[in-house]
Design an enzyme around this catalytic site. Sequence first.
Site, PDB file in Angstrom:
ATOM      1  N   HIS A   1      -3.414   2.242  -0.462  1.00 10.28           N
ATOM      2  CA  HIS A   1      -4.363   0.985  -0.844  1.00 10.28           C
ATOM      3  C   HIS A   1      -3.582  -0.135   0.008  1.00 10.28           C
ATOM      4  CE1 HIS A   1      -7.527   2.490  -3.262  1.00 10.28           C
ATOM      5  NE2 HIS A   1      -6.749   2.941  -4.012  1.00 10.28           N
ATOM      6  N   GLY A   2      -2.680  -0.281   0.097  1.00  6.04           N
ATOM      7  CA  GLY A   2      -1.929  -1.751   0.839  1.00  6.04           C
ATOM      8  C   GLY A   2      -0.671  -1.992   0.212  1.00  6.04           C
TER       9      GLY A   2
END
Lengths: 404, 425
Positions: A335-336
Amino acid sequence: MINLQPYANPMYFAILGVALLPLIIGLLNGKRLYWYGTLVSFIFLVLIFDGNKIHQGIALIGYGIYEVLLSWLYLRYRTNSKNKNSTPLFVLAVVLAIAPLVVVKMTPLFSPNPSLLGFLGISYLTFKVVGYIMETRDGVIKTFDAVKYIQFLFFFPTISSGPIDRYRRFVKDYDSVPSREKYLELMGKGFHNIMLGFFYKFLLGYLFGTLLLPQVAHLAMISRGGFLDISWGLVGYMYVYSCYLFFDFAGYSLFAIGVSYFMGIETPINFNKPAIAHNVKDFWNRWHMTLSFWFRDYIYMRFVFFAMKHKLFKSRITTANVGYILLFLIMGFWHGETWYYIAYGIFHACAMILTDAWIRFKKRHKGMFPSNKFTYAMAVFFTFNTVCFSFLIFSGFLDTLWFH
Amino acid sequence: MKLRKSLWRIFGPFIIAAAALLLLLYAPFSFGKVSNATLRRASVSMSSNILKGNKVKDQAVKQGYVPFIGSSELSRMDSFHPSVLAAKYKRNYRPFLLGAAGTQSLTHYFSVQAMGNQMKNKKAVVIISPQWFVKKGVRPSMFDFYYSPVQTAYFLAHAKNTAQDRYAAKRLLQLPSGTSDDVVTGALENVALGRKLTSFQSFYVKDLRGKMLKQEDAMFSEDFLKNNVPKIQLAASKLPKTYNEYKLEQLANQMGAQQTKGNPFGIKQKFYQNRVKPLVKHLKGSQTNFNYVSSPEYADFELLLNQFAKENTDVLFIIPPINQKWANYTGLSNTMIQQFDRKITYQLQSQGFNNIDDLTQDGNQKYFMEDTIHIGWRGWLQVDQRVRPFLKDLKAKPQNYKIQSRFYTKKWQTQTDLNQMSTTK
């Protein structure tokens, strides 16, 4: 230069409807107009990545050539009967396949500007490539067909955010023409999906995301100061954000699926009433399903097999639990690279481990707990709130609330 | 045959719904008049959809409401607020409040121009906030919040090759709102260059999109109004039955004294507690460098003047002061305010707008300001001293306006050397 971002507004659907008309008429008459379908896909891809998005377009072309070559080389290696099925080589192929995505995801840690390799949808393309390589390793994909592979990777209705289809499933649809009855049924479903998508994304998503979210965010920000800055505004934010996330994303998925159906491709569904899940495991079978199934099949299952084969852990339970941690940590990192995405991953890993433990405990102590409509409703309520809380972490709002 | 039936089953409901919607949006019938109760509510609601719409405003003006154009000060609805006084003493006019926090000249220009000749030979009151005239002019996000596609469509449909229209189009193109619709952007570019709209652009703004927006305005602009009527009624109930200047002055002193207890600025205690006290340390000296003398707002304001001149609207301009204690504390320069005052007054008077109520010297009077920059109590009473005689007669006499396009120039916007202009006075 005209630029059309997928599903951005009703106008997009009108244009798309007109563009797809020959294809639809063809399918109604038992013919799949391959050349026309390819042309439409190509034009709509160009329209996403032209104009001021041209850098992304170039990155997409470079990425495409690289991944197709890589897939081809690996398949050639695997289908040559002289070669063994080397594990290091397989690992190398996967590492090379995800390398561009890793670079794109890591860039924000080092630079204020996004990576030049990035483009809209790189994550979803990478999922497809890795799935292809894994199935090649398993020997279930035996022939390389560049045209079909490219059609599969760059299938424009799902390019930006999924659902994540699988190569063999896609090709089965692509190679066949549905009967008229079947196609009419697909059109009916597809149209229903698109209309429901409008309701989700443009009405409910707008209501929660654009109208309500800023208000609860403001409320939460001005009532900071208590224990962990918890306030009614924050509670409101949690629910409003969760609803926004669902309606926005589910609406988007419905569009992608609906449009696929019109093209005679049965893209798998992505959401199945996640709000009525009765535990977190059930939730992941209902929420962003193509992603969670991808993680289940290509990461979790493979890890469990690997761990059992090499007897890494004594107990099956430990194996499963480590598998959960692995799966959700990778999901978090995907996701990051921020603390809250990783915390979100760890939170869900813990929730899964606890769920398993609880199910085992109930099995060992049969009759200790009642099981009826009321307890079921409680389970649904509890799951819903757990998940909403995880989305609060995911939203990154706590980061703003605490540290900015 | 069967195929047609199946297709109809899939798409039929959608086709019917779409046809019904189109009929509703392009129907030749109108949606009737706005009721008097709704008008009364709309006149004090300050809701953004009223400002952004045309229908309610147009009808209000037709029925004798007088536009009071301003910004956040209009929401200070104490007992001496213009809407309260007019209602309590059954005056021959009722203010129609146009504006809220964040509305500035450009928003008001597009709103007033879309009223077209509704404002012909009528009167209006404009409260000019010095705070509008900041270096960069109106904040794009604020303008966007009050941006009205229907008023822009009206503007484009009536645009001519004049300094006013060219400037307005150019200005709109500098803001995100002006580029939110591709056809409108194209049309604005043409107007900015002094060219005519293409026939498609013209069809789009007048018929295709224009009609739809008009119907939308007619259907929805009366809804979701903030109800300030009870607030007005409550404020009115505290006033003496008959109008008496002396008694009102006493009451304003009394109420002001009561509500400003407990803070060093002589402002409403509630405002002090919520908005000033938490930040009071940071605010000291924080406005030393504020400058209201050089700003694109001067040209935006000129648009509004130009519009009034076009329709022979008689306007009373009010320039409110800044709370002196506040200005001293934050370091806001008095000289700068005087410069601003001279510049704006010059812009008004040199074009024949001579009806100015300049209150900038009254910032040190007790209970004149409700808070830091908004008039209240005695301030509103002072305003009433000018409003009451001004609105004795609601018809405007022929005005002697002389619009000068030099007020649109960059040179004027940024001009700080004011000696040049006083000689031409």
